[in-house]
Design an enzyme around this catalytic site. Sequence first.
Site, PDB file in Angstrom:
ATOM      1  N   GLY B  33       0.795  -1.225   0.000  1.00  0.00           N
ATOM      2  CA  GLY B  33       0.000   0.000   0.000  1.00  0.00           C
ATOM      3  C   GLY B  33       0.823   1.268   0.000  1.00  0.00           C
ATOM      4  O   GLY B  33       0.277   2.360  -0.171  1.00  0.00           O
ATOM      5  N   CYS B 242     -27.165 -10.568 -16.087  1.00  0.00           N
ATOM      6  CA  CYS B 242     -26.728 -10.125 -17.406  1.00  0.00           C
ATOM      7  C   CYS B 242     -27.745 -10.599 -18.445  1.00  0.00           C
ATOM      8  O   CYS B 242     -28.181 -11.741 -18.431  1.00  0.00           O
ATOM      9  CB  CYS B 242     -25.353 -10.735 -17.718  1.00  0.00           C
ATOM     10  SG  CYS B 242     -24.863 -10.599 -19.448  1.00  0.00           S
ATOM     11  N   CYS B 245     -25.783 -13.424 -20.864  1.00  0.00           N
ATOM     12  CA  CYS B 245     -25.414 -14.765 -20.417  1.00  0.00           C
ATOM     13  C   CYS B 245     -26.166 -15.214 -19.176  1.00  0.00           C
ATOM     14  O   CYS B 245     -26.061 -16.337 -18.746  1.00  0.00           O
ATOM     15  CB  CYS B 245     -23.912 -14.836 -20.140  1.00  0.00           C
ATOM     16  SG  CYS B 245     -23.427 -13.938 -18.637  1.00  0.00           S
ATOM     17  N   CYS B 267     -22.794  -8.077 -18.962  1.00  0.00           N
ATOM     18  CA  CYS B 267     -21.521  -8.183 -18.242  1.00  0.00           C
ATOM     19  C   CYS B 267     -20.518  -7.190 -18.764  1.00  0.00           C
ATOM     20  O   CYS B 267     -20.321  -7.057 -19.967  1.00  0.00           O
ATOM     21  CB  CYS B 267     -20.890  -9.557 -18.454  1.00  0.00           C
ATOM     22  SG  CYS B 267     -21.697 -10.901 -17.647  1.00  0.00           S
ATOM     23  N   CYS B 273     -18.505 -13.320 -19.903  1.00  0.00           N
ATOM     24  CA  CYS B 273     -19.790 -13.407 -20.585  1.00  0.00           C
ATOM     25  C   CYS B 273     -19.719 -14.384 -21.765  1.00  0.00           C
ATOM     26  O   CYS B 273     -20.562 -15.278 -21.903  1.00  0.00           O
ATOM     27  CB  CYS B 273     -20.184 -12.010 -21.083  1.00  0.00           C
ATOM     28  SG  CYS B 273     -21.921 -11.789 -21.397  1.00  0.00           S
TER      29      CYS B 273
END
Lengths: 256, 293, 258
Positions: B33, B242, B245, B267, B273
């Site tokens: 970080g 979605c 899909c 998606c 997808c």
Amino acid sequence: MTATSTDHRPDAAATLPVGAILSVQDVDKTFTLHLQGRQRIPVLAGLTFDVPRGSCVVLGGESGAGKSTVMKMVYGSYGAGRGRILLDRGTAERPGAVLDLATAQPREVLAARRETMGYVSQFLRAVPRVPALDVVAEPLVERGTARETAREKAGEMLERLSIPERLWTLPPATFSGGEQQRVNIARGFLAERPLLLLDEPTASLDARNRAVVIDLIRERLDRGVGMLAIFHDHDVRDAVSDAIVDVRAFTPGGAA
Amino acid sequence: MPEPRIVYNEGYLDEQTKRVIRRALLKAIAVPGFQVPFASREVPMPRGWGTGGVQVTAAVIGQSDTLKVIDQGADDTTNAVSIRQFFEKVAGSRPTTRTDLATVIQTRHRIPETPLVEGQIMVYQVPIPEPLRFLEPRETETRRLHALEEYGLMYVKLYEDISRYGHIAKTYDYPVLVGGRYVMAPSPIPSFDNPKLHQSPAMHLFGAGREKRIYAVPAYTDVESLGFEDFPFEPQRFETPCEVCGAEGVYLDEIVMDDRGAVMYACSDTDHCERRVAERGPARPAENKEVRA
Amino acid sequence: MSGSLPLLSVANAGHAYGATFGCRGVDFDLWPGEVLAIVGESGSGKSTLLGMLSQRLSVDEGEIRYRQGKELVDLTALSERDVRRLWRTEWGFVHQHAVDGLRMHVSAGGNIGEPLMANGARHFGDIRRQAEEWLARVEIPLDRIDDAPATFSGGMRQRLQIARNLVFGPRLVFMDEPTSGLDVSVQARLLDLIRSLVADLGLSVIIVTHDLAVARLISHRTLVMKDGAVIESGLTDRVLDDPQAAYTQLLVSSILQG
């Protein structure tokens, strides 16, 4: 380094006479006016007097003799040139505690004002915007009394001094001279302190209110409060004074 | 075919530069970080187009690597395609669109839906690495705040959002606390993706080319999205599946269908997808909501 | 009272700008609950002194010690982290210009809440409630809690600065000419607020001002500065009613009589 130091000569242990709340010993005061060619104006020399508990000592002498100067030196608003100003600050927890106001630290003087010395001056110096009731209640609140209780007592005192309730919520700056004086008196008398300094407390008052002040003074004297006062008014002076200290006796003039 | 006039070093960057970047990466991994400054080089694209990500990828990629590049989840945008082809040319890496086959994934603004595994490296393109930048413009001061772990300011920003909108409004580049120590900007990925960083088996490397900073989240590191006790972090949620899909609980793109405002939701992760459709066919019409007009 | 330690103890302290001393040879102790005014004209060194006391400027001569627990600690021996912690937990600083002491584009509530959040407060409801309490205390209307101080008047900005500096319960607050530039009635209101907060919270305050009336109104003690040195000090009413030094007499006599 602080620039100005007043000349305090070390002495043998100074003592407060038994029964006195205040003892002024051998105090000098000289004003140096730097702006006027460093002119030195000696005002007092060898000032000595005591204020016993329960008695009212009046400062006498005509205008300009230095009465207000004495009052201010005791209160700490003026410095003392030489000598001692002893205040009995003894309590149950600290018996025999004596403070020399002439050499005291600022915070010691502030504590003394809070707990031991009250002051009713000629002029009301109040913070703008604070209502009269709170101006009067302040000394009690400072000493730890709950605000509501302090306000109640303040109200009682103001009533006694004929300040109508409708004025209690207003800042005293808008009041008449006499009304301001009475607010001042109420504030000075509300919290009971062993020593009370009174600088012309009745100057703007009518006969009736003067009588109220005389009563207040007597009540306090009966309770053992010591007072140092300047009274312009002969009636009041005659009614309450136990002793008169003529300040002219301490004016430096001629031979020392 | 004539000989090329320019012969590139492997990975485009010279060896010294790759060392610089790798040293920065090692530091970054050692202090999760923490923003490590590095000497950011010129690469064949302007700043603001992913030069940080490209430099990091260039430093870690080799001929044995399989590289996937996505841009907001899609493999087929112009920029994603360019970068993928670039590395194919200069590093000899194999290209792929499949998350499960990639060893290195360079991304702009998304983490793929397919869970990552040990050994994979995510490389993020970062515009503004400093999470406090918009509150405290002075770099000297933000460095101090990170060093002294003084992050009150970050919470001021969250407080402001809640006061103004009733909830934390930041839905992307949502600040996280890494390893319980540094507050980090995870790049403009949607907050929906933040939970994927926590205890992830993969390694996550962040490169900001214009700002010249590199930082990292090594595998299996705690990554906690900031919030208040009474307003904790809540990732975005999608209630509908979605429309292509049928996948549920995935990040959806809104696709405008016509001039009359019709939209559909599909998606954002094109690979995910496509593979779902390949496995089980397109979503049944009954699974779809009506096309919204 | 005797035997207890002062809150701040300054001994022969001075700060130099290169070869010249901005202030030098300053001695005083500050006790809890005291308000100390530092007065002087431009160039007197009062702002330098304030900067040095608050550790924003280096102590080039002498010592400044601060009470932590039962000891007086030399401030220059503290690490930057510790000094910054003091700033968050025990000290406040009210600037002359509110823009230096506030985040002008963060809401009033956020400005007041920031010290709390910096000290680890993580409950939004709590933070907001404390912000509301303090807005009421400094007489800023509650419906301005979400407005940024960029939209406030000068007096309101200063009051917000005070709230922000007191919300975390500091022991010592430094104030640099907090009322200059404000209208007279606004000044009075602000000073009155400071006075009552000092009394209610038992704060110690060090306030720099060029205005003797301000010193008289809210301070217990006063230091008078000229050319970098303290030329007189004592009880405020004593310094202003019975000034001993020539310069103090000049200052006092220069107050415009209304």
